[in-house]
Design an enzyme around this catalytic site. Structure first.
Site, PDB file in Angstrom:
ATOM      1  CB  CYS A 428      -1.358  -0.177   1.497  1.00  7.90           C
ATOM      2  SG  CYS A 428       0.236   0.645   2.609  1.00  7.90           S
ATOM      3  CG  HIS A 472      -4.599   0.633   4.301  1.00  5.49           C
ATOM      4  ND1 HIS A 472      -3.849  -0.052   3.026  1.00  5.49           N
ATOM      5  CD2 HIS A 472      -5.659   1.405   3.449  1.00  5.49           C
ATOM      6  CE1 HIS A 472      -4.242  -0.009   2.011  1.00  5.49           C
ATOM      7  NE2 HIS A 472      -4.868   1.478   2.298  1.00  5.49           N
ATOM      8  CG  ASP A 488      -7.638   2.890  -0.137  1.00  5.54           C
ATOM      9  OD1 ASP A 488      -6.537   2.481  -0.644  1.00  5.54           O
ATOM     10  OD2 ASP A 488      -7.756   2.200   0.572  1.00  5.54           O
TER      11      ASP A 488
END
Length: 677
Positions: A428, A472, A488
């Site tokens: 991520c 994250h 995202d």
């Protein structure tokens, strides 16, 4: 049981010494992780040496040996900690003094000193951890020390450790109500000194900086970061974004927060003045694990301060992150209220339209030339429209063959170039970093937000569990008509990562793999059960705060609870305990040694059968009157054998097959006495 036979046949002094050494070793075992290596090695060597001397029946070393070892301990403690005071140095000295004292175990007085040092050393374990396993281990240590203490006060004969352990257990159970009452009603003061807890050795998975590649290191950490209890129905899992540090500055490899520090200086200005929330709020309670950081994680975003325990306060940063005023070094529970629909970032602190986006557009010169060229290409093809630029970048992630992985390879100087054009793989933080660099290069303000996404509900206690593996990184992009909006980009590469709890996990070990083979769900059920038990320990023991104490008083009928009410309750409980102790002492004065009580009981029964039993006669002296009595022959033989066994229990060394006091009590109860006329 055969393994215990050699232990039973040892002389009592040797047996008791070895048992006490085992208890001492158990007390200090949890300290090994916190003691210097030399202290652990020296303590183990001293205990083994003392055990060998006991088994061999050799004399203890002279005083000069102990003086030399004590001087070595003091010098090593000073060399390690540069002081003889404080928590770490003090615990080291207590542990070493406890082990060295075993070398002077010659009389009951020395044993008593060891007992009390052991009790103190047992308490020092809680300086480092108050977890449920440590508490359970120290409960076993408490029973062991009490058993040794009871045994030391039974100087005659060779009482079994099982009987002494039974007495110790009854003592602990008798004191448990007082202990529980004091825990519940004793005023909850702040600590007299700062004692860092397990928090300092743990990590939350977050930092005020992010180096491309370091969040991936946390993806396999199954440690719990926090637990969430929603008041009503929880939001969808894909909406569970728990906001942590916001990273704005970029030097080509590292992202740092606006303040550039550890979070305390992350915002010199108050929170956004233009925050607008809408929709029904989500109310929930967070139990945050210690992190030694000031961050208060909330569901994105909380417009009102989290409700912290008394004497603790929160402040909001310019980036909508909530901070405590000191690091969170203990388990912390707080309530918060968040709105899923919000808007902010359209105006500055003076409520004028915001103009200065230089921090959110900054890129270091000389890095990622291919990404800069790609950004220019996208800007021209979209006409510079931010919405179109974001859609184009997300579409490239969806269709460009990019993969979500923990092992993207070694990251070089041009991190964004390598992701967009070479490896096309990353975790991520790789994806978010490359995405923000691309948007900034195209003239769109953007930044990285770190925190946690997702979580899973524990089927046992219905708490949502958020783990370090859920750490994250996502992005926020600024739009002229909407302000900062969460984007995202990881969801475009791996949609299952957002909302479906598809995580990259390490392969199971041998034990976990074997359990999974037998039952695919057993391991998850065991973990859920243990975590639910541990959560109850955290909620009702570690997090029993002053506010919860006053809430309890309200439920008991106190309208406005105060310290005076607690003092009155404590005084009443102490008075009741004193009266109970007085009554017990009066009853205990008429009692004797269990062996003597059983012998007195036998004398009374023989007297009822018409057999003369002198009050001071030992069991052997009663054999002849029994043999000359008119009792049935079978009963006379049983009584003769029983009286001799009772005497052997008191005065003879224990042998294989020796009857215990409990066995003799049962045999006496089963004897068939003739009915009295």
């Amino acid at each position: 049981m055969k393994l215990l036979d050699p232990f039973r046949h040892l002389p009592r002094e040797t047996r008791d010494t070895l048992f006490l050494l085992a208890v001492v070793a158990w007390v200090i075992l949890p300290q090994v992780a916190h003691l210097p290596v030399w202290a652990s090695v020296l303590a183990a060597a001293v205990l083994v040496w003392r055990g060998w001397l006991a088994l061999q029946g050799r004399p203890l070393p002279g005083r000069w040996w102990l003086v030399a070892l004590l001087l070595v301990t003091l010098a090593a403690t000073w060399a390690t900690h540069r002081t003889l005071l404080g928590r770490d140095a003090g615990v080291t000295l207590v542990v070493m003094l406890l082990t060295l004292k075993t070398m002077e175990l010659r009389a009951r007085r020395d044993a008593l000193v060891i007992f009390f040092l052991g009790f103190f050393a047992m308490l020092t374990n809680f300086f480092y951890s108050q977890s449920l396993p440590v508490a359970a281990a120290m409960l076993v240590a408490l029973l062991g020390l009490l058993t040794a203490l009871v045994n030391a006060h039974r100087p005659v004969g060779q009482p079994s450790l099982r009987e002494s352990a039974g007495v110790a257990l009854r003592m602990a159970l008798a004191g448990a109500p007082v202990m529980i009452a004091l825990f519940v009603f004793f005023p909850r003061f702040a600590p007299l000194w700062g004692i860092p807890s397990d928090a300092l050795t743990g990590r939350s998975g977050l930092s005020s900086s992010m180096q491309v590649g370091n969040v991936a290191e946390l993806a396999l950490d199954e440690g719990i970061a926090m637990r969430i209890k929603f008041d009503g129905a929880p939001p969808p899992q894909r909406e569970l974004y728990f906001r942590g540090p916001v990273l704005t500055r970029f030097d080509g490899r590292n992202w740092t927060s606006r303040g550039g520090g550890d979070g305390f200086d992350a915002a010199v200005a108050p929170g956004p003045a233009d925050l607008q929330v809408s929709g029904e709020p989500i109310r929930y309670e967070v139990t945050l694990e210690p992190s030694n950081r000031p961050w208060l994680l909330t569901l994105d975003v909380a417009g009102t301060p989290p409700q912290l325990p008394p004497n603790r306060h929160a402040r909001m940063t310019a980036d909508m992150q909530w901070l405590a005023y000191r690091p969170i070094t203990d388990l912390l529970r707080y309530r918060a209220e968040s709105h899923p629909q919000f808007r902010y970032g359209l105006t500055g602190w003076d409520k004028r339209p915001r103009r200065d986006f230089s921090p959110d557009l900054q890129l270091p010169p000389g890095f990622n030339p291919r990404t800069l060229a790609l950004a220019e290409e996208l800007r021209q093809s979209t006409g510079g429209d931010p919405d179109a630029l974001v859609r184009a970048a997300l579409e490239r992630l969806r269709t460009g063959g990019y993969t979500y992985t923990l092992e993207p390879g070694v990251v070089g100087q041009h991190t964004a170039d390598e992701f967009w054009f070479d490896t096309k793989a990353g975790f991520c933080e790789h994806i978010s970093s490359a995405f923000v660099v691309l948007l900034r290069a195209a003239g769109v303000p953007a930044r990285i937000v770190t925190g946690f996404q997702g979580g899973e509900v524990n089927p046992v206690d219905r708490y949502w569990t958020v783990r370090n593996a859920d750490a994250h990184a996502w992005t926020e992009v600024w739009f002229a008509d909407r302000g900062w909006v969460r984007i995202d980009p990881t969801g475009s590469v791996m949609p299952g990562r957002i909302g479906q709890y598809q995580r990259l996990r390490a392969p199971d070990g041998v034990v976990a793999g074997a359990i999974g083979t037998l039952s695919p769900t057993l391991l998850a059920q065991l973990r859920a059960g243990w975590e639910a038990v541990n959560n109850h320990w955290n909620q009702w023991v570690l997090n029993y705060t002053q506010s919860r104490q006053f809430d309890l008083l309200k439920s008991l009928g106190f309208e406005s609870p105060s310290w005076q009410d607690l003092a009155r309750i404590i005084a009443g409980l102490l008075a009741a305990a004193a009266l109970g102790g007085f009554a017990w002492a009066r009853w205990e004065r008429s009692q004797h040694d269990p062996w003597l009580r059983l012998l007195a009981r036998a004398r009374r029964r023989l007297g009822e059968a018409g057999i003369d039993t002198p009050p001071q006669a030992p069991p052997r002296a009663l054999v002849q009157p029994v043999a000359q009595s008119t009792l049935p022959p079978e009963l006379r033989q049983q009584l003769t054998d029983w009286l001799l066994a009772l005497e052997r229990l008191r005065y003879a060394p224990a042998t294989a097959g020796s009857a215990s006091l409990a066995t003799l009590q049962r045999e006496f109860q089963r004897m068939a006495w003739p009915r009295q006329r």
